[in-house]
Motif scaffolding. Sequence first.
Motif, short mmCIF file in Angstrom:
data_model
loop_
_atom_site.label_atom_id
_atom_site.label_comp_id
_atom_site.label_asym_id
_atom_site.label_seq_id
_atom_site.Cartn_x
_atom_site.Cartn_y
_atom_site.Cartn_z
N PHE A 78 20.67 30.41 41.17
CA PHE A 78 20.22 31.65 40.71
C PHE A 78 19.70 31.48 39.00
N LEU A 79 18.68 32.38 39.07
CA LEU A 79 18.40 32.60 37.49
C LEU A 79 18.46 34.11 37.18
N VAL A 80 19.67 34.22 36.35
CA VAL A 80 20.03 35.65 35.85
C VAL A 80 18.97 35.97 34.68
N VAL A 81 18.15 36.97 34.83
CA VAL A 81 17.41 37.69 33.82
C VAL A 81 18.01 38.89 33.24
N ILE A 82 18.37 38.71 31.98
CA ILE A 82 19.02 39.92 31.07
C ILE A 82 18.17 40.30 30.01
N THR A 83 17.59 41.57 30.14
CA THR A 83 16.74 42.10 29.03
C THR A 83 17.65 43.11 28.44
N VAL B 196 18.58 33.65 31.46
CA VAL B 196 17.74 33.76 30.33
C VAL B 196 17.96 35.07 29.80
N PHE B 197 18.21 35.32 28.57
CA PHE B 197 18.62 36.53 27.85
C PHE B 197 17.56 36.81 26.82
N ASP C 149 20.86 44.16 33.97
CA ASP C 149 20.51 44.87 32.69
C ASP C 149 21.41 44.67 31.71
N GLY C 150 21.32 44.39 30.34
CA GLY C 150 21.88 43.95 29.28
C GLY C 150 23.45 45.01 28.98
N ASP C 151 23.36 46.11 29.38
CA ASP C 151 24.55 47.15 29.29
C ASP C 151 25.43 47.05 30.76
N ASP C 152 25.14 46.20 31.51
CA ASP C 152 25.64 46.18 32.93
C ASP C 152 26.79 44.81 33.03
N HIS C 153 27.80 44.91 34.08
CA HIS C 153 28.51 43.75 34.29
C HIS C 153 28.41 43.59 35.61
N LEU C 154 28.86 42.54 36.15
CA LEU C 154 29.23 42.28 37.65
C LEU C 154 30.69 42.69 37.85
N ALA C 155 30.68 43.39 38.96
CA ALA C 155 32.13 44.02 39.08
C ALA C 155 32.95 43.17 39.96
N ALA C 156 32.48 42.04 40.73
CA ALA C 156 33.15 41.23 41.44
C ALA C 156 32.81 39.67 41.08
N ASP C 157 33.93 38.89 41.16
CA ASP C 157 33.90 37.52 40.62
C ASP C 157 33.13 36.73 41.85
N GLN C 158 32.93 37.53 43.29
CA GLN C 158 32.30 36.51 43.99
C GLN C 158 30.86 37.01 44.21
#
Length: 208
Positions: free
Chosen positions: A1-6, A32-33, A92-101
């Motif tokens: 995966f490439l995680v794109v964070i703006t 990439v941030f 999004d830069g003000d979000d986070h993943l809610a699950a470790d999986q």
Amino acid sequence: FLVVITARNVRPFLGALVASLAAQTWPHWKAVFVDDASTDDTLQALDYLLDAHQLRARFEIVKNAERRHQAHNLFHAIKNHAAADDIVAIVDGDDHLAADQAFERLAREYSAGWDVVWSNWRGTDGKLGTCNHLNPFLSPRQQGYLSGHLFTFRRRLFDAVVEAVQTSVMILFAVIGISVFEYFLQAARVPQGVEELDAEKLTPLLRL
């Protein structure tokens, strides 16, 4: 995966975001941030967090000298940083993943043959979002906004869309007699994109 964070001015949210990435059980990801000319020390906070979570090697950081807005930032991040066989995950830069999986679950869905997968989300008020399945018998344009803040797709789809748009533009300008080259030179001088949206916190991961 490439995680794109703006992101722009997301310092208060970076701790949860970086921690959620560090906790992922699926190891095959990079990020990439893109910092869109933040004024609140976002990048300094990110530097500290990447070192604290030992994620420095996974991140590429792009710093805009002036605001370019989300659409521009996403386009160039994918174009310049995603490999041909990558799966792109937009966060999004003000979000986070809610699950470790989260990435592990996504990997299973892509192994099953899907080309686009998104999640639902949960807001700061605790309420679930409104993401849902697309109806295969209706045009997506007739179904409103159903995708989520964690939106993922294969890089090759991005390339196909870009190629189709470029072909359409070339045909259009060939028909009306305007130089395509001149058009793109002019367009390059105009700030592209739309205003960045403030998203609620990301949600339990579900393929919808």
